[in-house]
Design a protein around this motif. Structure first.
Motif, short mmCIF file in Angstrom:
data_model
loop_
_atom_site.label_atom_id
_atom_site.label_comp_id
_atom_site.label_asym_id
_atom_site.label_seq_id
_atom_site.Cartn_x
_atom_site.Cartn_y
_atom_site.Cartn_z
N GLU A 342 0.83 -1.21 0.00
CA GLU A 342 0.00 0.00 0.00
C GLU A 342 0.87 1.26 0.00
O GLU A 342 0.59 2.22 -0.72
CB GLU A 342 -0.93 0.00 1.23
CG GLU A 342 -1.91 -1.17 1.27
CD GLU A 342 -2.85 -1.22 0.07
OE1 GLU A 342 -3.49 -0.20 -0.23
OE2 GLU A 342 -2.93 -2.28 -0.57
N ARG A 344 3.93 1.60 -1.03
CA ARG A 344 4.60 1.78 -2.34
C ARG A 344 3.61 2.32 -3.36
O ARG A 344 3.96 3.15 -4.20
CB ARG A 344 5.18 0.45 -2.83
CG ARG A 344 6.44 0.04 -2.08
CD ARG A 344 6.87 -1.37 -2.40
NE ARG A 344 7.86 -1.82 -1.42
CZ ARG A 344 7.97 -3.07 -0.97
NH1 ARG A 344 7.17 -4.03 -1.43
NH2 ARG A 344 8.89 -3.39 -0.08
N ALA A 345 2.37 1.84 -3.28
CA ALA A 345 1.37 2.26 -4.28
C ALA A 345 1.09 3.76 -4.19
O ALA A 345 0.79 4.40 -5.20
CB ALA A 345 0.08 1.47 -4.09
N LYS A 346 1.19 4.33 -3.00
CA LYS A 346 0.88 5.76 -2.93
C LYS A 346 2.10 6.65 -2.79
O LYS A 346 1.98 7.86 -2.68
CB LYS A 346 -0.15 6.03 -1.83
CG LYS A 346 0.26 5.80 -0.41
CD LYS A 346 -0.90 6.27 0.49
CE LYS A 346 -0.83 5.73 1.88
NZ LYS A 346 -2.00 6.14 2.66
N TYR A 347 3.25 6.05 -2.84
CA TYR A 347 4.47 6.86 -2.71
C TYR A 347 4.64 7.79 -3.91
O TYR A 347 4.44 7.38 -5.06
CB TYR A 347 5.70 5.95 -2.59
CG TYR A 347 6.97 6.76 -2.52
CD1 TYR A 347 7.31 7.43 -1.37
CD2 TYR A 347 7.78 6.90 -3.64
CE1 TYR A 347 8.45 8.23 -1.31
CE2 TYR A 347 8.93 7.69 -3.60
CZ TYR A 347 9.25 8.35 -2.42
OH TYR A 347 10.36 9.14 -2.38
N GLN A 413 -0.57 3.66 6.63
CA GLN A 413 0.21 2.67 5.89
C GLN A 413 -0.62 1.49 5.37
O GLN A 413 -0.20 0.81 4.45
CB GLN A 413 1.32 2.12 6.81
CG GLN A 413 2.32 3.20 7.22
CD GLN A 413 3.23 2.76 8.35
OE1 GLN A 413 2.90 1.86 9.11
NE2 GLN A 413 4.38 3.40 8.48
N ARG A 415 -3.60 1.42 3.94
CA ARG A 415 -4.42 1.60 2.73
C ARG A 415 -3.80 2.68 1.87
O ARG A 415 -3.31 3.68 2.37
CB ARG A 415 -5.85 2.00 3.10
CG ARG A 415 -6.63 0.86 3.72
CD ARG A 415 -8.12 1.03 3.54
NE ARG A 415 -8.53 0.77 2.17
CZ ARG A 415 -9.80 0.74 1.79
NH1 ARG A 415 -10.76 0.96 2.67
NH2 ARG A 415 -10.12 0.49 0.54
N ARG A 416 -3.93 2.50 0.56
CA ARG A 416 -3.34 3.47 -0.36
C ARG A 416 -4.21 4.72 -0.53
O ARG A 416 -3.80 5.69 -1.12
CB ARG A 416 -3.07 2.83 -1.71
CG ARG A 416 -4.31 2.41 -2.46
CD ARG A 416 -3.96 1.55 -3.64
NE ARG A 416 -3.38 0.27 -3.23
CZ ARG A 416 -2.87 -0.64 -4.07
NH1 ARG A 416 -2.85 -0.39 -5.36
NH2 ARG A 416 -2.40 -1.78 -3.61
N TYR A 418 -5.86 8.21 -0.35
CA TYR A 418 -5.34 9.50 0.11
C TYR A 418 -6.31 10.15 1.10
O TYR A 418 -7.47 10.37 0.78
CB TYR A 418 -5.12 10.43 -1.09
CG TYR A 418 -4.36 11.67 -0.72
CD1 TYR A 418 -2.96 11.71 -0.83
CD2 TYR A 418 -5.00 12.80 -0.23
CE1 TYR A 418 -2.24 12.84 -0.47
CE2 TYR A 418 -4.28 13.93 0.13
CZ TYR A 418 -2.90 13.94 0.01
OH TYR A 418 -2.20 15.05 0.38
N ASP A 422 -2.34 11.33 5.05
CA ASP A 422 -1.28 11.62 4.08
C ASP A 422 -0.94 13.11 4.11
O ASP A 422 0.22 13.50 4.05
CB ASP A 422 -1.74 11.22 2.67
CG ASP A 422 -1.93 9.72 2.58
OD1 ASP A 422 -0.91 9.01 2.55
OD2 ASP A 422 -3.09 9.26 2.61
#
Ligand SMILES: [Zn+2]
Length: 435
Positions: A342, A344-347, A413, A415-416, A418, A422
């Protein structure tokens, strides 16, 4: 206007799976007729626990039989001490359905857990299902997807919503007060879910869909206004709560995403659900909503000049540091693996973050206004939740204040999606706000 049947009718036209929502006195006696009108299934089986079968079993069974439907012996799950929404229970329901004649339609009698177990089991063997709701206790009735624990990780497994929801407002009003309070907490969560969507829209991550927004958000504030009526078991008030909860599921069906119904408050509740706290989903969401509102308020006290926009870009942790933080704040190895996916997906790399911060700085004043109009001030929200019978302190959900503060890190962390969790990290103010 709050939530009403005409709003539901409009939403049904856009829903992917649910065709009928029948919430009226005597509705359960129409289950057979509803099932016959929507499927050509000629066999049905009730899935219930002792309590819900006692409430709805006889009337639903007679109704099915009166419509010429062959009724299989019911699947009665053991609810002592508590029925768990996990993959082991799905397997129990699934094997019972597999033993029934092919094409048997399951009819779930119950609320959160029974609905999710039946929904997933029906999906796994490829049959539609119907739910007869017994409490206005959560918003999962019409959601596509079931919240289940798999390998110790609370996850939303894909599956189709029910083809019909049937309930009697008098039965809903008779449900234990804490169940109705849980539903109120889950509905209150749509306030911060909406705020998080405004935020995701502002940074260009997930644009608002105005028609979906209207389905849930326009009636929402009014629907939350009188929690005292729920405690008095006012039938019209409980019916409206139930319709609001059903509406959020229909909004999920219309978008194919839980964004309209779930934001930071659900990130908290999902995190806390993995810790196996002995309180309902709606209670965790209620407290999560209050906690998210506090975080929003801490952000909204800052004017555009009071944020170090340059420094925030400089201090943005790189992916390696963010992964390190996952390992430092989550113990369970399975959860760590999922959370890394998750995160990594939103980084976003530093250059993209700087562009995002520039957008936020330009829109800060306007965004402030939109968020203030959306949120219920925390003092007022606390009072509403308390009047409904929802928890408003960490202790009431089984956590310490320190654990609640620390949850801000791991909840982001897992869930992706936003959300404000965040935002505070990106603005570089998370630790000063909560730790
Ligand atoms: Zn929920």
């Amino acid at each position: 206007m709050g939530f009403d049947r005409s709003g539901i009718e409009g939403a049904l036209r856009r829903a992917s799976t649910t065709r009928q929502v029948v919430v009226e006195p005597g509705a359960m006696a129409r289950t057979g007729e509803i099932l016959s009108s929507l499927t050509d299934g000629r066999t049905a089986v009730a899935v219930a626990d002792e309590t819900t079968f006692g409430l709805a079993g006889d009337v639903v069974t007679s109704s099915l039989e009166a419509s010429g439907i062959a009724v299989q012996p019911p699947v009665i799950l053991d609810d002592a001490p508590r029925l768990h929404a996990d993959s082991a229970q799905v397997a129990v329901v699934r094997s019972a359905l597999e033993d029934a004649p092919a094409g048997t339609i399951p009819v779930a009698l119950g609320s959160g857990t029974l609905n999710d177990l039946t929904k997933r089991a029906a999906f796994e063997i490829g049959v539609p299902y119907i739910v007869v709701g017994t409490a206005a206790s959560m918003d999962g009735y019409t959601a596509s997807g079931a919240s289940l624990v798999q390998d110790g990780f609370k996850t939303t497994l894909p599956c189709d919503a029910p083809i019909a929801v049937v309930s009697d407002p008098d039965l809903l009003a008779d449900a234990p007060v804490p169940m109705t309070a849980s539903g109120y907490g889950d509905l209150a969560g749509k306030v911060t879910a909406g705020a998080d969507w405004l935020l995701a829209d502002a940074v260009g991550v997930e644009p608002i869909q105005p028609d979906i927004w209207a389905m849930v958000q326009h009636p929402l504030h009014r629907a939350l206004r009188d929690p005292g009526a729920l405690r008095r078991r006012d039938v019209a008030a409980v019916e409206q709560l139930f319709l609001g909860l059903v509406m959020t599921g229909l909004a999920i069906q219309a978008t194919g995403s839980s964004r309209p119904a779930s934001g930071s408050e659900h990130q908290f509740s999902h995190l806390w659900e993995m810790r196996d706290l002995e309180v309902s989903h709606g209670f965790k969401v209620a407290f999560g909503t209050l906690w998210s509102t506090h975080i929003y308020e801490a952000v909204l006290t800052r004017s555009v000049q009071e944020i170090d926009w340059e420094g925030a870009g400089d201090r943005w942790p790189d992916l390696e540091q963010q992964e390190e933080e996952v390992r430092a704040h989550i113990d369970d190895p399975v959860m760590v693996t999922r959370a890394l996916v998750e995160v990594r997906a939103k980084y976003v790399p530093k250059e993209i973050l700087r562009a995002r911060l520039a957008t936020l700085r330009d829109e800060w004043a306007a965004l402030h206004q939109r968020l203030r109009a959306q949120l219920i001030p925390s003092s007022e929200l606390r009072d509403l939740l308390q009047r409904a019978g929802c928890p408003v302190t960490p202790e009431e959900i089984g956590l310490t204040p320190g654990q609640v503060r620390e949850s801000v890190i791991a909840a982001r962390q897992i869930r992706r999606r936003y959300t404000v969790l965040d935002l505070v990290l990106e603005l570089g103010i998370r630790d000063e706000i909560v730790l």
